[in-house]
Write an enzyme that holds these catalytic residues in place. Structure first.
Site, PDB file in Angstrom:
ATOM      1  CD  GLU A 116       8.250  -5.436  10.190  1.00  0.00           C
ATOM      2  OE1 GLU A 116       9.802  -5.982  10.540  1.00  0.00           O
ATOM      3  OE2 GLU A 116       7.579  -5.839  11.054  1.00  0.00           O
ATOM      4  CE1 TYR A 135       5.595  -1.125  -0.191  1.00  0.00           C
ATOM      5  CE2 TYR A 135       6.990  -0.501   2.347  1.00  0.00           C
ATOM      6  CZ  TYR A 135       6.442  -1.347   0.447  1.00  0.00           C
ATOM      7  OH  TYR A 135       7.657  -2.769   0.390  1.00  0.00           O
TER       8      TYR A 135
HETATM    9  C1  LIG Z   1      10.825   0.082  -4.077  1.00  0.00           C
HETATM   10  C2  LIG Z   1      10.448  -0.916  -5.245  1.00  0.00           C
HETATM   11  C3  LIG Z   1       9.442  -2.293  -4.532  1.00  0.00           C
HETATM   12  C4  LIG Z   1       9.856   0.142  -5.774  1.00  0.00           C
HETATM   13  O1  LIG Z   1       9.049  -0.513  -7.365  1.00  0.00           O
HETATM   14  P1  LIG Z   1       9.349  -0.120  -8.712  1.00  0.00           P
HETATM   15  O2  LIG Z   1       8.580  -0.392  -9.923  1.00  0.00           O
HETATM   16  O3  LIG Z   1       9.988   0.985  -9.172  1.00  0.00           O
HETATM   17  O4  LIG Z   1       7.921   1.025  -8.157  1.00  0.00           O
HETATM   18  P2  LIG Z   1       6.744   2.216  -8.715  1.00  0.00           P
HETATM   19  O5  LIG Z   1       7.178   2.452 -10.417  1.00  0.00           O
HETATM   20  O6  LIG Z   1       5.892   1.420  -9.091  1.00  0.00           O
HETATM   21  O7  LIG Z   1       6.745   3.415  -8.063  1.00  0.00           O
HETATM   22  C5  LIG Z   1       5.554   3.680  -7.499  1.00  0.00           C
HETATM   23  C6  LIG Z   1       5.706   5.126  -6.696  1.00  0.00           C
HETATM   24  O8  LIG Z   1       7.284   4.988  -5.332  1.00  0.00           O
HETATM   25  C7  LIG Z   1       7.533   5.856  -5.447  1.00  0.00           C
HETATM   26  N1  LIG Z   1       8.676   5.631  -5.628  1.00  0.00           N
HETATM   27  C8  LIG Z   1       9.318   4.474  -6.077  1.00  0.00           C
HETATM   28  N2  LIG Z   1      10.818   4.328  -6.707  1.00  0.00           N
HETATM   29  C9  LIG Z   1      11.291   5.866  -5.545  1.00  0.00           C
HETATM   30  C10 LIG Z   1      12.160   6.573  -5.921  1.00  0.00           C
HETATM   31  N3  LIG Z   1      13.435   6.157  -6.790  1.00  0.00           N
HETATM   32  N4  LIG Z   1      11.948   7.821  -4.872  1.00  0.00           N
HETATM   33  C11 LIG Z   1      11.215   8.526  -4.612  1.00  0.00           C
HETATM   34  N5  LIG Z   1      10.055   7.495  -5.000  1.00  0.00           N
HETATM   35  C12 LIG Z   1      10.127   6.477  -5.485  1.00  0.00           C
HETATM   36  C13 LIG Z   1       6.966   7.237  -6.549  1.00  0.00           C
HETATM   37  O9  LIG Z   1       5.475   7.494  -4.790  1.00  0.00           O
HETATM   38  C14 LIG Z   1       6.295   6.405  -6.618  1.00  0.00           C
HETATM   39  O10 LIG Z   1       5.257   6.624  -7.495  1.00  0.00           O
HETATM   40  P3  LIG Z   1       5.289   7.750  -9.001  1.00  0.00           P
HETATM   41  O11 LIG Z   1       6.337   6.658  -9.762  1.00  0.00           O
HETATM   42  O12 LIG Z   1       4.580   8.373  -8.703  1.00  0.00           O
HETATM   43  O13 LIG Z   1       5.533   9.307  -8.888  1.00  0.00           O
HETATM   44  C15 LIG Z   1      12.028  -0.922  -5.865  1.00  0.00           C
HETATM   45  O14 LIG Z   1      12.796   0.247  -5.770  1.00  0.00           O
HETATM   46  C16 LIG Z   1      12.976  -1.947  -5.493  1.00  0.00           C
HETATM   47  O15 LIG Z   1      12.526  -3.139  -5.657  1.00  0.00           O
HETATM   48  N6  LIG Z   1      13.500  -1.637  -4.621  1.00  0.00           N
HETATM   49  C17 LIG Z   1      14.665  -3.226  -3.755  1.00  0.00           C
HETATM   50  C18 LIG Z   1      13.948  -4.056  -3.090  1.00  0.00           C
HETATM   51  C19 LIG Z   1      13.010  -2.789  -1.485  1.00  0.00           C
HETATM   52  O16 LIG Z   1      13.571  -2.480  -1.506  1.00  0.00           O
HETATM   53  N7  LIG Z   1      11.513  -3.303  -1.561  1.00  0.00           N
HETATM   54  C20 LIG Z   1      10.986  -3.356  -0.409  1.00  0.00           C
HETATM   55  C21 LIG Z   1      11.485  -4.171   0.724  1.00  0.00           C
HETATM   56  S1  LIG Z   1       9.923  -2.791   2.751  1.00  0.00           S
END
Ligand SMILES: CC(C)(COP(=O)(O)OP(=O)(O)OC[C@H]1O[C@@H](n2cnc3c(N)ncnc32)[C@H](O)[C@@H]1OP(=O)(O)O)[C@@H](O)C(=O)NCCC(=O)NCCS
Length: 167
Positions: A115, A127
């Site tokens: 979710e 996702y």
């Molecule tokens: C969401 C979260 C887990 C992503 O973690 P991350 O390690 O930064 O993500 P990744 O570097 O693996 O990114 C993978 C893909 O996600 C997307 N993405 C990641 N951060 C993004 C951003 N700030 N804006 C848009 N797309 C993003 C992109 O598609 C990215 O692929 P790309 O690098 O080839 O463009 C992180 O921002 C986080 O911890 N957020 C707070 C907690 C949260 O919201 N968890 C999810 C709850 S459902």
């Protein structure tokens, strides 16, 4: 262009020593932070596993991100995923989820659910890039954080239920 120091990360199952790091990382990502005790209670639940990403080969302290999943009756759910703010946008969340997907496929689990708030741009991008599809919506499920809602007054956001077919 943003330049980062090059790290390699590896994924493993969380250990009890990791929990205080996970508490800190979770608090960076969510309004409603989980304490070490809540994490431990969640991880003691049936079918629940936690995978962490650590910097490979270096004596750096603690995991930089983690994911918790629960698998019951052939279906799995992401309970939470969070990355240390200083280590976001380096592919750690993707690495963790790809690891989870491979592990579940090896275990013949058929579907992975999660979710996500409709306003969580980073998570939705993550996702979608892994081919999750939206299957339903829960209305007014999340309280929108002020730093996420671009000036809107406090209000409820919808939750999207997303699914990945693992077969
Ligand atoms: C969401 C979260 C887990 C992503 O973690 P991350 O390690 O930064 O993500 P990744 O570097 O693996 O990114 C993978 C893909 O996600 C997307 N993405 C990641 N951060 C993004 C951003 N700030 N804006 C848009 N797309 C993003 C992109 O598609 C990215 O692929 P790309 O690098 O080839 O463009 C992180 O921002 C986080 O911890 N957020 C707070 C907690 C949260 O919201 N968890 C999810 C709850 S459902």
């Amino acid at each position: 262009m943003r330049l980062f120091r090059k790290y390699e990360f590896h994924v493993s199952e969380a250990r009890i020593e990791d929990y205080s790091f996970l508490e800190n990382i979770h608090a960076q990502g969510f309004d409603r932070a989980w304490s070490v005790d809540e994490l431990a209670a969640t991880l003691a639940g049936k079918g629940t596993k936690c995978f962490v990403a650590n910097i490979h080969g270096e004596g750096s302290k603690g995991p930089k991100g983690f994911v918790i999943i629960r698998t019951l009756a052939g279906q799995s759910e992401v309970l939470t995923i969070a990355i240390d703010k200083a280590f976001r946008k380096r592919g750690i969340a993707r690495l963790l989820l790809e690891y989870v997907i491979r592990t579940l496929q090896a275990d013949r689990v058929e579907q992975l659910f999660l979710e996500v708030s409709e306003h969580n741009v980073a998570a939705l991008g993550l996702y979608k890039s892994l081919s999750f599809k939206q299957v339903s919506q829960r209305r007014a499920y999340y309280r929108i954080r002020p730093d996420n809602n671009q000036g809107m007054a406090d209000q409820k956001g919808n939750a999207l239920v997303m699914q990945l077919e693992l077969r």
